[in-house]
Scaffold this active site. Sequence first.
Site, mmCIF file in Angstrom:
data_model
loop_
_atom_site.group_PDB
_atom_site.id
_atom_site.type_symbol
_atom_site.label_atom_id
_atom_site.label_comp_id
_atom_site.label_asym_id
_atom_site.label_seq_id
_atom_site.Cartn_x
_atom_site.Cartn_y
_atom_site.Cartn_z
ATOM 1 N N HIS A 12 0.827 -1.219 0.000
ATOM 2 C CA HIS A 12 0.000 0.000 0.000
ATOM 3 C C HIS A 12 0.862 1.271 0.000
ATOM 4 O O HIS A 12 0.516 2.264 0.635
ATOM 5 C CB HIS A 12 -0.990 -0.034 1.173
ATOM 6 N N HIS A 59 -1.698 4.523 9.670
ATOM 7 C CA HIS A 59 -0.342 5.044 9.911
ATOM 8 C C HIS A 59 -0.446 6.353 10.693
ATOM 9 O O HIS A 59 -0.059 7.412 10.203
ATOM 10 C CB HIS A 59 0.394 5.264 8.592
ATOM 11 N N HIS A 193 10.303 -3.992 3.576
ATOM 12 C CA HIS A 193 10.522 -2.560 3.648
ATOM 13 C C HIS A 193 11.056 -2.076 4.970
ATOM 14 O O HIS A 193 10.615 -2.483 6.018
ATOM 15 C CB HIS A 193 9.422 -1.681 3.076
ATOM 16 N N GLU A 240 4.233 -5.606 8.384
ATOM 17 C CA GLU A 240 2.896 -5.449 7.784
ATOM 18 C C GLU A 240 2.408 -6.759 7.146
ATOM 19 O O GLU A 240 1.208 -6.941 6.948
ATOM 20 C CB GLU A 240 2.899 -4.336 6.726
HETATM 21 C C1 DHB Z 1 5.947 3.656 2.553
HETATM 22 C C2 DHB Z 1 5.001 3.747 3.568
HETATM 23 C C3 DHB Z 1 4.213 2.649 3.894
HETATM 24 O O1 DHB Z 1 3.240 2.713 4.820
HETATM 25 C C4 DHB Z 1 4.386 1.462 3.245
HETATM 26 O O2 DHB Z 1 3.639 0.427 3.650
HETATM 27 C C5 DHB Z 1 5.331 1.363 2.227
HETATM 28 C C6 DHB Z 1 6.108 2.461 1.886
HETATM 29 C C7 DHB Z 1 6.770 4.832 2.192
HETATM 30 O O3 DHB Z 1 6.711 5.853 2.900
HETATM 31 O O4 DHB Z 1 7.471 4.762 1.188
HETATM 32 FE FE FE Z 2 2.441 0.894 5.425
#
Ligand code: DHB
Ligand code: FE
Length: 280
Positions: A12, A59, A193, A240
């Site tokens: 997302h 978030h 990530h 996540e």
């Molecule tokens: C980013 C933020 C998110 O919540 C995520 O799931 C993936 C990437 C970002 O800030 O790039």
């Molecule tokens: Fe996220």
Amino acid sequence: MARIIAGVAASHIPAVGAAWDNGKADEPYWRPVFKGFERSKEWIARVKPDVCIVVYNDHMSAFSLEIVPTFAIGCAAEFPIADEGWGPRPVPDVVGHPELASHIAQAVIQDDFDLTIVNRMEVDHGLTVPLTLMFGKPKEWPCPIVPIAVNVVVYPVPTGNRCYMLGKAIRKAVESFDKDLRIVIFGTGGMSHQLQGPRAGLINRAFDTRFLDNLAPDPEALVRISHLEYLREAGSEAIELVMWLIMRGALDDRVKEIHRFYHVPASNTALGHIIFENMA
Ligand code: DHB
Ligand code: FE
């Protein structure tokens, strides 16, 4: 009887939403991302779910450090789009399904899972970006949405196993709803990530591939991945992925993989996407 007929997992990443909203979807950096969802859009236009249950994480848009619900279900009739710093995304407000959501809350809580009931909530990129990827730019989203928000932002966060079991409870709850609804459940977020610190941008393609490979045939292996392992192997925000296990838990033991897409980089993360249909 209502039934969950399919599951969708999708990252997302907020930059994907911004690229779409600002007319950059055809630029060389973003074109491959949206191309990976062309088949998905065709698929969901054919499937035409009556309702989508979207498992995502907030978030710090609707919630804050003041109150941190582990699992929350949106029972409102409408969920406005959150302003995450640049104004709300120019997408339709999300229409809820209070009757189904309240039924799921009732059934799941009586099944020993404590959901927080939320009657007013703005929704952020965690929910809206997968809707954009799957539905494009409609005037209205094509069906009502039941949002289920999972805390994966502030420790302690729920285990993969707890999430998987919650998926099973959601499925049971859906099947005791007395209206004929065909439902698609989304698990959002992931994959590799790490957004901050010296390891920012960390990508572990082998870990992500294993996760995608095991999700259909062996979710029981994935539910044993510890928080520390997610953090160490695929970055702090890879946690996540436990939300994908809620989606998987809500499906049949045997599912058919319809489509898969993996792309690096999008923002500084790996974008993962997979669609399963129940066999029955
Ligand atoms: C980013 C933020 C998110 O919540 C995520 O799931 C993936 C990437 C970002 O800030 O790039
Ligand atoms: Fe996220």
